[in-house]
Design an enzyme around this catalytic site. Structure first.
Site, PDB file in Angstrom:
ATOM      1  N   CYS A 132       0.826  -1.198   0.000  1.00  0.00           N
ATOM      2  CA  CYS A 132       0.000   0.000   0.000  1.00  0.00           C
ATOM      3  C   CYS A 132       0.864   1.253   0.000  1.00  0.00           C
ATOM      4  O   CYS A 132       2.008   1.235   0.449  1.00  0.00           O
ATOM      5  CB  CYS A 132      -0.917  -0.015   1.219  1.00  0.00           C
ATOM      6  SG  CYS A 132      -2.327   1.090   1.034  1.00  0.00           S
ATOM      7  N   ASP A 163      -6.567  -3.403  11.601  1.00  0.00           N
ATOM      8  CA  ASP A 163      -5.440  -2.490  11.745  1.00  0.00           C
ATOM      9  C   ASP A 163      -5.428  -1.955  13.170  1.00  0.00           C
ATOM     10  O   ASP A 163      -6.482  -1.773  13.781  1.00  0.00           O
ATOM     11  CB  ASP A 163      -5.596  -1.337  10.745  1.00  0.00           C
ATOM     12  CG  ASP A 163      -4.308  -0.590  10.476  1.00  0.00           C
ATOM     13  OD1 ASP A 163      -3.248  -1.003  11.006  1.00  0.00           O
ATOM     14  OD2 ASP A 163      -4.340   0.397   9.732  1.00  0.00           O
TER      15      ASP A 163
END
Length: 194
Positions: free
Chosen positions: A66, A178
């Site tokens: 990412c 996360d």
């Protein structure tokens, strides 16, 4: 769009369209979008599950890199084995322009648009076929995500063990977990307590 992105190849319409003929134009746009995007390649979740199954045989995890901001990084990530590339389309030092995402359409891995609250730019890229899915990293409620974009998955910011229960509230096959940070939405390197 939800039906076509889920693998259906047709829609049964009836009274709603007869009462509101303006819906015909909307339906035509959705059908055109489905043909452009999904006529060229397998559906996102179909590709993900196929990749997971294939990778299990080699005991390699599915890898998403990412924060891609340029062609060199995208090509290097793919060369090193990335299965997915993530493009941050939210306020971030790693924010990328829509033009950059579009220019990488020839890079042969799935592409994810990462959004926090504003989804219009990512949705446009998704509809044009430059993104394969959207990752919601904001405070979207479960009932809102699939209305905003499809295919998608939700990133949950985990602050305590009780937050893990939230994953079942979202209507998508997979959830990204996360660590919670009060300063940033993701990519902090913080470890989830527990």
């Amino acid at each position: 769009a939800f039906a076509f992105a889920s693998g259906f190849q047709g829609l049964l319409v009836g009274e709603a369209v007869l009462r509101r003929p303006e819906l015909v134009k909307e339906l035509q746009e959705v059908i055109r979008w489905a043909g452009l995007v999904h006529g060229k390649k397998p559906l996102f979740w179909e590709q993900i599950f196929s990749s997971i199954h294939r990778l299990r045989e080699t005991e390699r995890p599915l890898v998403k890199i990412c924060g891609i901001t340029n062609r060199n990084d995208a090509e290097l990530a793919v060369k090193l084995g990335a299965d997915l590339l993530g493009f941050v389309l939210a306020s971030s030092p790693r924010r990328v322009s829509a033009e950059t995402v579009a220019s990488l359409s020839d890079v042969s891995v799935m592409k994810i648009g990462v959004v926090v609250d504003e989804v219009s730019e990512a949705l446009s890229l998704l509809k044009q076929g430059y993104l394969d899915a959207i990752q919601f990293h904001g405070d979207q409620k479960p009932s809102a995500c699939y209305k905003l974009a499809f295919p998608y998955y939700k990133a949950l910011r985990i602050d305590s063990c009780s937050d893990f229960a939230l994953e079942h509230e979202f209507h998508c096959p997979r959830i990204l977990l996360d660590a919670f940070s009060s300063h940033e939405r993701g990519g902090t390197g913080k470890i989830i307590d527990g």
